[in-house]
Design a protein around this motif. Structure first.
Motif, PDB file in Angstrom:
ATOM      1  N   ASN A 135     -68.423  81.730  61.279  1.00 56.65           N
ATOM      2  CA  ASN A 135     -67.571  82.863  60.916  1.00 56.65           C
ATOM      3  C   ASN A 135     -66.413  82.395  60.023  1.00 56.65           C
ATOM      4  N   ALA A 136     -66.029  83.272  59.092  1.00 53.22           N
ATOM      5  CA  ALA A 136     -64.895  82.949  58.221  1.00 53.22           C
ATOM      6  C   ALA A 136     -63.626  82.887  59.037  1.00 53.22           C
ATOM      7  N   PRO A 137     -62.727  81.977  58.737  1.00 55.37           N
ATOM      8  CA  PRO A 137     -61.495  81.848  59.507  1.00 55.37           C
ATOM      9  C   PRO A 137     -60.540  83.012  59.229  1.00 55.37           C
ATOM     10  N   TYR A 138     -59.705  83.303  60.214  1.00 58.10           N
ATOM     11  CA  TYR A 138     -58.653  84.311  60.016  1.00 58.10           C
ATOM     12  C   TYR A 138     -57.498  84.007  60.940  1.00 58.10           C
ATOM     13  N   ALA A 139     -56.363  84.695  60.689  1.00 60.03           N
ATOM     14  CA  ALA A 139     -55.169  84.509  61.497  1.00 60.03           C
ATOM     15  C   ALA A 139     -54.523  85.865  61.730  1.00 60.03           C
ATOM     16  N   ASP A 140     -53.921  86.038  62.923  1.00 59.78           N
ATOM     17  CA  ASP A 140     -53.287  87.309  63.287  1.00 59.78           C
ATOM     18  C   ASP A 140     -51.800  87.107  63.550  1.00 59.78           C
ATOM     19  N   SER A 141     -51.059  88.199  63.305  1.00 60.78           N
ATOM     20  CA  SER A 141     -49.655  88.225  63.697  1.00 60.78           C
ATOM     21  C   SER A 141     -49.543  88.731  65.115  1.00 60.78           C
ATOM     22  N   THR A 142     -48.363  88.671  65.676  1.00 59.95           N
ATOM     23  CA  THR A 142     -48.111  89.376  66.915  1.00 59.95           C
ATOM     24  C   THR A 142     -48.080  90.881  66.603  1.00 59.95           C
ATOM     25  N   VAL A 143     -48.033  91.726  67.615  1.00 61.48           N
ATOM     26  CA  VAL A 143     -47.954  93.170  67.398  1.00 61.48           C
ATOM     27  C   VAL A 143     -46.577  93.513  66.802  1.00 61.48           C
ATOM     28  N   ILE A 144     -46.591  94.248  65.713  1.00 60.75           N
ATOM     29  CA  ILE A 144     -45.345  94.646  65.050  1.00 60.75           C
ATOM     30  C   ILE A 144     -45.195  96.164  65.107  1.00 60.75           C
ATOM     31  N   GLU A 145     -43.930  96.633  65.031  1.00 61.20           N
ATOM     32  CA  GLU A 145     -43.633  98.070  65.079  1.00 61.20           C
ATOM     33  C   GLU A 145     -43.209  98.536  63.690  1.00 61.20           C
ATOM     34  N   VAL A 146     -43.932  99.515  63.140  1.00 60.58           N
ATOM     35  CA  VAL A 146     -43.604 100.075  61.830  1.00 60.58           C
ATOM     36  C   VAL A 146     -43.029 101.478  62.050  1.00 60.58           C
ATOM     37  N   THR A 147     -41.827 101.719  61.516  1.00 54.53           N
ATOM     38  CA  THR A 147     -41.178 103.027  61.640  1.00 54.53           C
ATOM     39  C   THR A 147     -41.203 103.763  60.307  1.00 54.53           C
ATOM     40  N   ASP A 148     -40.955 105.070  60.360  1.00 52.15           N
ATOM     41  CA  ASP A 148     -40.920 105.886  59.146  1.00 52.15           C
ATOM     42  C   ASP A 148     -39.805 105.391  58.230  1.00 52.15           C
ATOM     43  N   GLY A 149     -40.167 105.019  57.039  1.00 52.35           N
ATOM     44  CA  GLY A 149     -39.197 104.528  56.073  1.00 52.35           C
ATOM     45  C   GLY A 149     -38.816 103.080  56.261  1.00 52.35           C
ATOM     46  N   GLY A 150     -39.335 102.432  57.299  1.00 51.29           N
ATOM     47  CA  GLY A 150     -38.975 101.047  57.561  1.00 51.29           C
ATOM     48  C   GLY A 150     -39.916 100.066  56.878  1.00 51.29           C
ATOM     49  N   THR A 151     -39.490  98.790  56.841  1.00 51.52           N
ATOM     50  CA  THR A 151     -40.275  97.721  56.232  1.00 51.52           C
ATOM     51  C   THR A 151     -40.318  96.537  57.191  1.00 51.52           C
ATOM     52  N   VAL A 152     -41.527  96.025  57.436  1.00 48.70           N
ATOM     53  CA  VAL A 152     -41.721  94.831  58.265  1.00 48.70           C
ATOM     54  C   VAL A 152     -42.318  93.745  57.376  1.00 48.70           C
ATOM     55  N   VAL A 153     -41.754  92.530  57.473  1.00 52.77           N
ATOM     56  CA  VAL A 153     -42.204  91.413  56.643  1.00 52.77           C
ATOM     57  C   VAL A 153     -43.034  90.454  57.498  1.00 52.77           C
ATOM     58  N   VAL A 154     -44.238  90.163  57.041  1.00 57.71           N
ATOM     59  CA  VAL A 154     -45.120  89.166  57.679  1.00 57.71           C
ATOM     60  C   VAL A 154     -45.559  88.192  56.593  1.00 57.71           C
ATOM     61  N   ASP A 155     -45.006  86.980  56.605  1.00 56.77           N
ATOM     62  CA  ASP A 155     -45.342  85.961  55.612  1.00 56.77           C
ATOM     63  C   ASP A 155     -46.462  85.071  56.125  1.00 56.77           C
ATOM     64  N   VAL A 156     -47.190  84.460  55.192  1.00 54.08           N
ATOM     65  CA  VAL A 156     -48.367  83.647  55.535  1.00 54.08           C
ATOM     66  C   VAL A 156     -48.295  82.329  54.766  1.00 54.08           C
ATOM     67  N   GLY A 157     -48.209  81.197  55.510  1.00 50.61           N
ATOM     68  CA  GLY A 157     -48.306  79.884  54.880  1.00 50.61           C
ATOM     69  C   GLY A 157     -49.707  79.331  55.093  1.00 50.61           C
ATOM     70  N   VAL A 158     -50.382  78.854  54.052  1.00 52.45           N
ATOM     71  CA  VAL A 158     -51.752  78.351  54.156  1.00 52.45           C
ATOM     72  C   VAL A 158     -51.781  76.868  53.784  1.00 52.45           C
ATOM     73  N   ILE A 159     -52.750  76.160  54.423  1.00 52.78           N
ATOM     74  CA  ILE A 159     -52.961  74.732  54.146  1.00 52.78           C
ATOM     75  C   ILE A 159     -54.462  74.488  54.165  1.00 52.78           C
TER      76      ILE A 159
END
Length: 538
Positions: free
Chosen positions: A511-535
């Motif tokens: 299977n192709a590798p993947y990575a998940d974030s923890t559960v995040i909360e998105v609100t109306d008009g809000g912005t959540v940042v999830v950055d990804v570092g790869v090696i």
């Protein structure tokens, strides 16, 4: 001897006399002519009416009649005929005022103007029918006093029945060929008019002294073709409807001036009650909102169409576009109209609005008001209604068409965004100079899984290392799908603004590798940042 029959006396006859009166002190030398004005006074000293009267002028060669005399004159023969009817015995004729242009000559030249009056009837005497005067050529000041500005036009001004401030303007103008020294303007204040402040004048040209019944202003000198204005600050008491009053002014100078009589004028006012306003039919005929769906932070144009469907103008027109507490007028969002528009907020409901005013919408006139509004976070999901209402100072023939609505749908959403980068030193931090990882290099895509869901159609592709996706408010897991041979760096190391926010998920070798974030909360008009570092994978 018996007395003989009595002899009848002579029939009564008219006896016209003539008196020439100078209206000007000298013959004014101008650039193109020399001008003088006289008044001819005709009286009937006889015992019978003079049915007609004519005056024949004798002028220097090259002279001409200027303007429009008060009698009917032949401009070629210099003969003027009385047009005001017979001259009664012991009475006088309407005076003849007439201007003449004399032949050019140097200053100091003396010219003679002669005249003879006659009638078709036989007169009692003719030795009093002729008169003459002499005038000297000179350059001279010629003062005019104008009501209002230099144009000399002053429309009668209305004042309210209760009275109030009045600001008459007087303009002194020198239309002569010499300077006028020491101007003196006397303004007589009629009953009920008082001084209400300091006068306003041209660059301080006038110095005014106020009294209870007069304002006296002095100035000078006034060069040829120059003018100087002064505006008085006065106040009038109450008056009756249509009652008129005049504020007169008289202008003099210490210099010799052309006209014998001082320059005079008056500024007129009228008391006016409220003017009846005819009914109008001011209407909102359309509200245009083209966007079927809008989200938080989006600015959209709402076009309000206003028309006057009646014959009479609608005065003091006011349009209000009512919004919601979370929908605000966009800053600078009314620049596309010549109406005066201001944003506002209802004190009771907190709802925003645009309010626009216009002095007069004429008969069958059409106005389009493009008004921009911005939707804020927290706007209720679903239908949004914008209501435009118009009113005017007129009685309205059809209030039912004063209001109209437009509808759109609000779509609540937030944003998930982030950066994919190559963590060259494997320290879990995005350092300066470390390259971004674009789509097709280390990652396939980024998916946004609603909490508890195994699949989703919500995806983004991190071109040039950055990604962003608008999603409905809710709880999500951000999944990064990697290419074979890549994995994510250690998450949550150091500064949260530059770390990696996803964790590798163990998968079967095929299977192709993947990575998940923890559960995040998105609100109306809000912005959540999830950055990804790869090696690279080991």
């Amino acid at each position: 001897m018996p007395a003989g029959p009595a002899l009848a006396g002579p029939a009564p006859r008219p006896d016209l006399t003539l008196d020439l009166v100078p209206l000007t002190t000298v013959a004014k030398i101008e650039s193109s002519r020399v001008t003088v004005a006289v008044r001819a006074d005709v009286a009937n000293a006889g015992a019978a009416v003079a049915e007609d009267a004519k005056i024949a002028f004798k002028l220097p060669a090259g002279s001409a009649i200027v303007g429009d005399p008060s009698w009917q004159c032949d401009y070629a023969t210099f003969v003027c005929t009385n047009i005001y009817g017979p001259v009664p015995a012991g009475g006088v004729a309407e005076p003849l005022r007439i201007y003449f242009s004399l032949p050019p000559a140097p200053a100091g030249t003396v010219a003679t103007i002669g005249a003879t009056v006659s009638t078709n009837a036989r007169e009692a005497a003719t030795n009093n029918n002729t008169d003459q005067l002499k005038t000297t050529y000179a350059e001279v000041a010629d003062l005019q006093l104008l009501p209002g500005p230099d144009t000399g036009v002053w429309w009668q001004t209305d004042v309210p029945l209760e009275g109030g401030p009045v600001n008459p303007t007087f303009t002194a103008k020198n239309v002569g060929t010499a300077t006028a020294q020491d101007l003196r303007l006397v303004v007589d204040l009629p009953a009920g008019v008082t001084v209400d402040g300091a006068p306003v004048n041209d660059a301080g040209a006038w110095d005014c002294v106020t009294g209870t019944d007069q304002v006296i202003c002095t100035a000078g000198p006034l060069e040829p073709n120059a003018a100087a204005s002064v505006t008085l600050a006065l106040r009038t008491g109450p008056g009756a409807a249509d009652q008129q009053f005049a504020i007169p002014g008289t202008l003099t100078s210490s210099s010799r001036v052309w006209r014998v009589e001082p320059a005079r004028t008056e500024v007129t006012y009228r008391y006016a009650g409220p003017v009846p306003v005819a009914p109008a039919d001011i209407a909102v005929t359309n509200v245009v909102l083209l966007e079927e769906e809008v989200g938080p932070g989006e600015a959209v144009e709402i076009g309000v169409v206003v028309e006057n469907l009646a014959d009479d103008p609608a005065r003091d027109v006011r349009v209000r576009l009512a919004l919601a507490p979370t929908v605000r007028p966009t800053e600078g969002g009314a620049s596309g109209t010549d109406w005066a528009c201001e944003p506002g907020q209802d004190a009771e409901t907190g709802a925003g609005y645009w309010e626009c005013t216009y002095a007069s919408v004429e008969r069958y006139q059409y106005h389009y008001l493009p008004l921009s509004v911005t939707f804020g976070a927290g706007t209720p999901q679903g239908q949004f209604v914008a209501t435009a209402t118009v009113q005017s100072a007129n009685d309205d023939l059809n209030p039912a068409n004063n209001s109209r609505q437009a509808v759109t749908s609000y779509r609540p959403q937030g944003t998930i965004e982030g950066t994919v980068w190559y963590d060259e030193d494997r320290d879990g931090q995005r350092d300066a100079g470390e390259p971004l990882g674009g789509y097709g290099e280390a990652t396939y895509n980024v998916e946004f899984l609603p909490e508890g869901a195994a699949t989703t159609e919500l995806r983004a592709y991190p071109y040039v290392g950055a990604y962003a996706r608008a999603v409905p408010p809710g709880r999500y897991v951000v999944r990064v799908n990697l290419r074979y041979g890549w994995q994510v760096t250690t998450p949550n190391v150091g500064d949260d603004a530059t770390d990696s926010d996803v964790t590798s998920v163990p998968t079967a070798p095929y299977n192709a590798p993947y990575a998940d974030s923890t559960v995040i909360e998105v609100t109306d008009g809000g912005t959540v940042v999830v950055d990804v570092g790869v090696i690279p994978a080991p």
